[in-house]
Design a protein around this motif. Structure first.
Motif, PDB file in Angstrom:
ATOM      1  N   ASP A  95      54.600 -13.675  53.199  1.00  0.00           N
ATOM      2  CA  ASP A  95      53.321 -12.962  53.257  1.00  0.00           C
ATOM      3  C   ASP A  95      53.017 -12.454  54.674  1.00  0.00           C
ATOM      4  O   ASP A  95      51.880 -12.150  55.005  1.00  0.00           O
ATOM      5  N   LEU A  96      54.047 -12.329  55.516  1.00  0.00           N
ATOM      6  CA  LEU A  96      53.873 -11.911  56.903  1.00  0.00           C
ATOM      7  C   LEU A  96      53.118 -10.592  57.020  1.00  0.00           C
ATOM      8  O   LEU A  96      52.186 -10.477  57.821  1.00  0.00           O
ATOM      9  N   CYS A  97      53.488  -9.588  56.244  1.00  0.00           N
ATOM     10  CA  CYS A  97      52.812  -8.291  56.351  1.00  0.00           C
ATOM     11  C   CYS A  97      51.339  -8.408  55.974  1.00  0.00           C
ATOM     12  O   CYS A  97      50.482  -7.787  56.595  1.00  0.00           O
ATOM     13  N   HIS A  98      51.047  -9.218  54.982  1.00  0.00           N
ATOM     14  CA  HIS A  98      49.647  -9.438  54.607  1.00  0.00           C
ATOM     15  C   HIS A  98      48.882 -10.074  55.771  1.00  0.00           C
ATOM     16  O   HIS A  98      47.765  -9.669  56.090  1.00  0.00           O
ATOM     17  N   LEU A  99      49.494 -11.065  56.433  1.00  0.00           N
ATOM     18  CA  LEU A  99      48.872 -11.692  57.599  1.00  0.00           C
ATOM     19  C   LEU A  99      48.625 -10.667  58.714  1.00  0.00           C
ATOM     20  O   LEU A  99      47.559 -10.638  59.317  1.00  0.00           O
ATOM     21  N   LEU A 100      49.636  -9.820  58.978  1.00  0.00           N
ATOM     22  CA  LEU A 100      49.485  -8.811  60.031  1.00  0.00           C
ATOM     23  C   LEU A 100      48.436  -7.759  59.668  1.00  0.00           C
ATOM     24  O   LEU A 100      47.693  -7.301  60.536  1.00  0.00           O
ATOM     25  N   GLU A 101      48.389  -7.372  58.401  1.00  0.00           N
ATOM     26  CA  GLU A 101      47.356  -6.416  57.977  1.00  0.00           C
ATOM     27  C   GLU A 101      45.967  -7.015  58.173  1.00  0.00           C
ATOM     28  O   GLU A 101      45.045  -6.326  58.621  1.00  0.00           O
ATOM     29  N   ASN A 102      45.796  -8.297  57.843  1.00  0.00           N
ATOM     30  CA  ASN A 102      44.504  -8.954  58.060  1.00  0.00           C
ATOM     31  C   ASN A 102      44.166  -9.013  59.545  1.00  0.00           C
ATOM     32  O   ASN A 102      43.009  -8.798  59.935  1.00  0.00           O
ATOM     33  N   LEU A 103      45.154  -9.317  60.381  1.00  0.00           N
ATOM     34  CA  LEU A 103      44.945  -9.354  61.826  1.00  0.00           C
ATOM     35  C   LEU A 103      44.555  -7.972  62.349  1.00  0.00           C
ATOM     36  O   LEU A 103      43.616  -7.837  63.136  1.00  0.00           O
ATOM     37  N   ALA A 104      45.257  -6.946  61.905  1.00  0.00           N
ATOM     38  CA  ALA A 104      44.945  -5.576  62.332  1.00  0.00           C
ATOM     39  C   ALA A 104      43.537  -5.184  61.899  1.00  0.00           C
ATOM     40  O   ALA A 104      42.765  -4.626  62.686  1.00  0.00           O
ATOM     41  N   ASP A 105      43.192  -5.492  60.667  1.00  0.00           N
ATOM     42  CA  ASP A 105      41.867  -5.167  60.141  1.00  0.00           C
ATOM     43  C   ASP A 105      40.778  -5.877  60.948  1.00  0.00           C
ATOM     44  O   ASP A 105      39.799  -5.258  61.375  1.00  0.00           O
ATOM     45  N   ALA A 106      40.967  -7.179  61.198  1.00  0.00           N
ATOM     46  CA  ALA A 106      39.968  -7.950  61.952  1.00  0.00           C
ATOM     47  C   ALA A 106      39.860  -7.456  63.383  1.00  0.00           C
ATOM     48  O   ALA A 106      38.759  -7.365  63.950  1.00  0.00           O
ATOM     49  N   THR A 107      40.982  -7.107  63.992  1.00  0.00           N
ATOM     50  CA  THR A 107      40.986  -6.655  65.378  1.00  0.00           C
ATOM     51  C   THR A 107      40.322  -5.298  65.523  1.00  0.00           C
ATOM     52  O   THR A 107      39.452  -5.110  66.378  1.00  0.00           O
ATOM     53  N   VAL A 108      40.694  -4.342  64.687  1.00  0.00           N
ATOM     54  CA  VAL A 108      40.146  -2.990  64.790  1.00  0.00           C
ATOM     55  C   VAL A 108      38.678  -2.978  64.400  1.00  0.00           C
ATOM     56  O   VAL A 108      37.883  -2.221  64.956  1.00  0.00           O
ATOM     57  N   SER A 109      38.275  -3.855  63.474  1.00  0.00           N
ATOM     58  CA  SER A 109      36.860  -3.941  63.088  1.00  0.00           C
ATOM     59  C   SER A 109      35.962  -4.333  64.253  1.00  0.00           C
ATOM     60  O   SER A 109      34.776  -4.003  64.258  1.00  0.00           O
ATOM     61  N   LYS A 110      36.519  -5.018  65.234  1.00  0.00           N
ATOM     62  CA  LYS A 110      35.738  -5.474  66.394  1.00  0.00           C
ATOM     63  C   LYS A 110      35.732  -4.496  67.565  1.00  0.00           C
ATOM     64  O   LYS A 110      35.069  -4.738  68.573  1.00  0.00           O
TER      65      LYS A 110
END
Length: 188
Positions: A168-183
């Motif tokens: 699920d690495l890509c899912h983890l990275l997508e969540n990280l990207a989403d959380a980071t860019v949202s801030k």
């Protein structure tokens, strides 16, 4: 820039993740070279602006090391500044063994042109994004996964490159990207 993108893959491969996630040859014609910004976007600092709660969830250390990035011949004109985040645990079940985060003048559309990919962009935090994944079976251990998430921001993008034994690495990275860019500040 001073570390060739191929080094990213070689470094990840040295940790047991293999593939051509961040750098692959392409059959692009010279007239299809994308237009890139001449500088790296400054709205995002890859050493300080990554969502800390996500780093904790992924069991990555909060004290990254700056990357020395070099130009990649497969991506002419691409510039980047980045940091490397290492796993805070040595357990083979840790969510991620390595994470590279870059602020870059590379955009999703430019990546697609450089690497001649037809993969359709997705949307994360209201921004265009692209996820590229690879996996490598192992005779001596778990399958290793590598993933890159590139997300557009004004003036370029943010590239997340990770390696892990978790499918699920890509899912983890997508969540990280989403959380980071949202801030990021409004308009970034």
């Amino acid at each position: 820039m001073t570390v060739v993108r191929h080094l990213v893959v070689c470094t990840i491969a040295a940790l047991g993740v293999c593939g051509s996630v961040a750098a692959c040859g392409s059959d692009r014609s010279p007239d299809s070279t994308p237009v890139l910004a001449t500088t790296v976007p400054t709205a995002f600092d890859p050493c300080h602006d990554v969502a800390s709660d996500s780093l904790d969830t992924m069991q990555l250390m909060r004290n990254p090391s700056p990357l020395d990035l070099r130009a990649d011949p497969d991506e002419p004109g691409v510039k980047a500044q980045g940091c490397q985040y290492l796993s805070a645990v040595t357990d083979e079940n840790s969510p991620m063994t390595l994470l590279w985060v870059e602020a870059t003048n590379l955009t999703v559309n430019a990546y697609r042109k450089f690497h001649n990919t037809q993969q359709e962009p997705i949307e994360l935090a209201g921004h265009g994004a692209l996820t590229i994944s690879d996996s490598t079976p192992s005779d001596t251990g778990p399958t290793r996964f590598s993933c890159t998430v590139l997300i557009d921001i004004p003036g370029g993008g943010i590239r997340f490159i990770g390696g892990s034994n978790r499918p699920d690495l890509c899912h983890l990275l997508e969540n990280l990207a989403d959380a980071t860019v949202s801030k990021l500040p409004s308009g970034s």
